[in-house]
Design an enzyme around this catalytic site. Sequence first.
Site, PDB file in Angstrom:
ATOM      1  N   ASP A   1       0.818  -1.208   0.000  1.00 48.67           N
ATOM      2  CA  ASP A   1       0.000   0.000   0.000  1.00 48.67           C
ATOM      3  C   ASP A   1       0.855   1.262   0.000  1.00 48.67           C
ATOM      4  OD1 ASP A   1       0.908  -0.193   2.696  1.00 48.67           O
ATOM      5  OD2 ASP A   1      -0.943  -1.216   3.253  1.00 48.67           O
TER       6      ASP A   1
ATOM      7  N   ASN B   1      -7.717  -3.674  14.401  1.00 50.10           N
ATOM      8  CA  ASN B   1      -9.106  -3.955  14.014  1.00 50.10           C
ATOM      9  C   ASN B   1      -9.197  -5.109  13.014  1.00 50.10           C
ATOM     10  OD1 ASN B   1      -8.169  -2.806  11.666  1.00 50.10           O
ATOM     11  ND2 ASN B   1      -9.593  -1.076  11.653  1.00 50.10           N
TER      12      ASN B   1
ATOM     13  N   HIS C   1      -7.345  -5.376  10.230  1.00 52.67           N
ATOM     14  CA  HIS C   1      -7.060  -5.066   8.832  1.00 52.67           C
ATOM     15  C   HIS C   1      -5.748  -5.707   8.388  1.00 52.67           C
ATOM     16  CE1 HIS C   1      -4.879  -1.270  10.328  1.00 52.67           C
ATOM     17  NE2 HIS C   1      -3.978  -1.866   9.573  1.00 52.67           N
TER      18      HIS C   1
ATOM     19  N   GLU D   1      -9.782  -2.248   5.422  1.00 50.20           N
ATOM     20  CA  GLU D   1     -10.473  -2.007   6.677  1.00 50.20           C
ATOM     21  C   GLU D   1     -11.681  -2.938   6.831  1.00 50.20           C
ATOM     22  OE1 GLU D   1      -9.053  -0.349   8.841  1.00 50.20           O
ATOM     23  OE2 GLU D   1      -8.503   1.696   8.287  1.00 50.20           O
TER      24      GLU D   1
END
Length: 232
Positions: A64, A130, A132, A137
């Site tokens: 990314d 979380n 990811h 996400e």
Amino acid sequence: MVNQIEVIEDHGQLYARAVEIIAEQLKDGAKVFGLATGGTMLPLYEQIRESDIDFTQCTSFNLDEYVGLAKEHPESYHRYMDEQLFHSKPFKHSFLPDGQTQNSQAEAQRYEALLKGKRQDFQLLGLGENGHIGFNEPGTAFTSETHIVQLQKSTREANARFFNSIDEVPSYAITMGIHSILRAKKILVIALGEKKRAALEALSSGTQTEQIPATSLQNHPNVIVLTDIHIG
């Protein structure tokens, strides 16, 4: 369910094990490596820099990049990779998404086309609090390919330590999609610290949900998780 979870409490030994796995991949003929960034990877890249690993005949693809940051920005992932790995351990070819492009959607499509042209032999992943993976996400479809993502507040807060304030953390990123990641032949996940416990427990639970992107890895036949967390 991910069956190969190795718990190594000593972080030096854990990262040494990660280097060993990467060296084994090279010995077995791996040529295309998917790479990750973030604080979790800093000790790994330090150990790789000190090793005799040679990537000069290999290709790398990063997961990314932030949208809106120039390659020269101190917190861009281009800059991170140059400083932490590439200047000491160069690859024959290295690819990252262009976060400064005028057309992020077109850039995502271009990057996905590059990925499809060279399937990753090996993919390195961190694990978000979380759940990811990459910047995918909660709620991201398991079928997703490289795309633009709006970063959740929790993700921006977790990354704010690298910036002067959370206001400077970009709100969007270009990321490999979950399906893009799962195309890799072998995946190594590094997950450290109690803040990652819930995500790791979900990953090892056998239950899949798009609300915890990491659970998509249960669909993959060759995943290794290195962690310092004992789960029941």
